[in-house]
Each structure stands twice: as C-alpha cells, then as structure tokens.
Design a protein around this motif. Sequence first.
Motif, PDB file in Angstrom:
ATOM      1  N   LYS A  79      12.110 -43.948 -19.396  1.00 27.02           N
ATOM      2  CA  LYS A  79      13.245 -45.337 -20.466  1.00 27.02           C
ATOM      3  C   LYS A  79      14.385 -45.558 -19.212  1.00 27.02           C
ATOM      4  O   LYS A  79      14.181 -45.784 -17.822  1.00 27.02           O
ATOM      5  CB  LYS A  79      13.074 -44.869 -21.688  1.00 27.02           C
ATOM      6  N   ASN A  80      15.458 -45.385 -20.195  1.00 24.48           N
ATOM      7  CA  ASN A  80      17.115 -45.454 -19.394  1.00 24.48           C
ATOM      8  C   ASN A  80      17.454 -44.145 -19.302  1.00 24.48           C
ATOM      9  O   ASN A  80      18.461 -43.660 -19.028  1.00 24.48           O
ATOM     10  CB  ASN A  80      18.450 -46.018 -20.466  1.00 24.48           C
ATOM     11  N   TYR A  81      16.478 -43.151 -19.140  1.00 23.28           N
ATOM     12  CA  TYR A  81      17.290 -41.660 -19.128  1.00 23.28           C
ATOM     13  C   TYR A  81      16.612 -41.167 -17.545  1.00 23.28           C
ATOM     14  O   TYR A  81      15.012 -41.185 -17.608  1.00 23.28           O
ATOM     15  CB  TYR A  81      16.944 -40.606 -19.080  1.00 23.28           C
ATOM     16  N   ALA A  82      17.865 -41.431 -16.774  1.00 23.60           N
ATOM     17  CA  ALA A  82      17.395 -40.309 -15.626  1.00 23.60           C
ATOM     18  C   ALA A  82      16.973 -38.657 -15.469  1.00 23.60           C
ATOM     19  O   ALA A  82      18.046 -37.880 -15.721  1.00 23.60           O
ATOM     20  CB  ALA A  82      18.353 -40.707 -13.566  1.00 23.60           C
TER      21      ALA A  82
END
Length: 307
Positions: free
Chosen positions: A16-19
């Motif tokens: 999602k938006n998490y590395a």
Amino acid sequence: MNEYILRTEEITKTYKNYAAVNKVNLTVKKGDIYGFIGQNGAGKSTMLRLVTGLGFPDSGTLEIFGENADKGLNAAQKRIGAIIENPALFLNMTAEQNLEVHRLQKGIPGKQCIADTLKLVELENTGNKKVKNFSLGMKQRLGLATALLGDPEFLILDEPTNGLDPIGIVELRGLIQKLNREKGLTVLISSHILSELYQLATTYGIIHEGRLIEELTLRELDNKCRQHLKIKVNDTEKGVTILEEQLNTTDFEVSPDGSISLYNHLNEVRKVSSALTSGGLIIEHLSQNGDSLESYFSKLVGGDSHE
C-alpha cells in the motif's frame, strides 16, 4: 570466484503506502556469518523473503552468486537453504519422515542425505518419536535440517532462536558456527537482539523502518562500543608521537577526521592531558566514550532496542 554471495542495490518493497524495505543496499561476502539486526517490524523478514524468492521487489537489483537476470537468479536461489518465520514441520511424522517429504519436494536424489543431515543436527537417534513430542530446541534443529538438505552454499535463518531457552540458544549457535567453520557455509541470520548475534556474527547490517542504516564488521562494532578516550588536538601526527613515546602505547586508532581513540589510560585523563599539553599541543576535545552493544543499537535507531 565472486567474493559476494549476495548484493542488493536500492531494493524496495512497498505494501500500500508503506515501504517495508526502502532502497536497501546489502552485501554478504562468501564465508560471512552476517547478523541482520532490527526491531520487530523493521523489515528483516520482508528482505529475507525477497532474497529467497518468496516475494518480489518493486524496484532495485538483487544479485545472488553473481546472477541478477531472472533465469540465473532462479537457479542461484536453489543454492540457498532457508527458514523464513516458522519451519514447516509435520508434527505427526518422525524427523526422518519430515526430511523425506522435503527431499521429494526439492527433487534431491537418494535417501542418504537424510541420515547425513539428521546426524549433522544431532537428531539421528530420534527413531519413531513424532515431532509433536520434540522439545522446541529439537524442532528448531529439525527445521534447520530441512534447510540443509541438498547441501546449500548459503543459509538464511529468520529469528531462529525465538522461544528457545538458553541451552537451546547455545546449541543452535554452536551448530551454526560448526557449519560455517567446517563446511564453509555462508550464513545470513536475522534477530532483533544485538547481544545474541554478537556472539555469532562476523558482519552486521542494522535495519530500521525499512532502511539499512549501517553495515559494519565485528571489529568495527567492537571499536565503536569499546571504552576509549576520544582526543582531538591541533596536530594529530604529533599527538600520535606523544602517545607512543611519552605514554608508551600503540593501543589507539586515528579516525578520518583526525580524532584519536585511545583504548588504555582510561583512568589517567590528567596524565594523558599533561603529556599532550607538555608537548606543545592544544587539546580541542578530550572525553571518555564508548557504548554497550544495546545502547549503541538504541542510539542508531533512536529509541529502545526492544531486547
């Protein structure tokens, strides 16, 4: 022969938006026991899954045994033995039956490898005892045996001492050291406990919030944590001469910035100061430095080491 077993360049994996892994450049040399350190959730398991082919990076380059193209990389990954998260064991089977299943899955010819591997991990006398009746330490050794089937050249272990008692930890550590020493096996082992890996690893990589924030050798780690007097004078070369001739010591190192780390005379600050000033030097900085392993790790990640 390629010096590196594993190299990554800017490896990134995003959910999602998490590395979970963020532009990681990691290098494991042949013969290393590489301690991969990070808090729970730092990205260790995600990174190991990418290396073993259980996941795929969004960007960056992965090189194993000098191979980075898809076909070559797949072949290189077959030379890896791994336990990621919990070992897959069949609790109602014996140790020998478990290894037979894994042998067939890996397409390894002949059954002699089963007896050899059970002996290697000291489970050759378990007979008809089912795995559900094994101690946790025995289960961990059997999990290690599944990874060692096929005689891999590179062993990857994700938090292998989780839940083990002190005796189990010592036994597993001794086995890994034996494999590295006698078989020349390169090992990448992850943990969130620095003091545990300190007794095992030869090289360290520290990951925090998906980023590899430092790679260093055991000697470099020792020097960073070792108690010392940090000295900065206006003439480093002359300062070194005074330490050697006036204080009769060579137990020091000079950093690229010209500062000197003196590892003895720790309780003789006045004597050190007097020798330097008597030699005509201006002391710009003099302090006692050094961390415990845990405090060093905590400083790097900016908080509790979660040990």
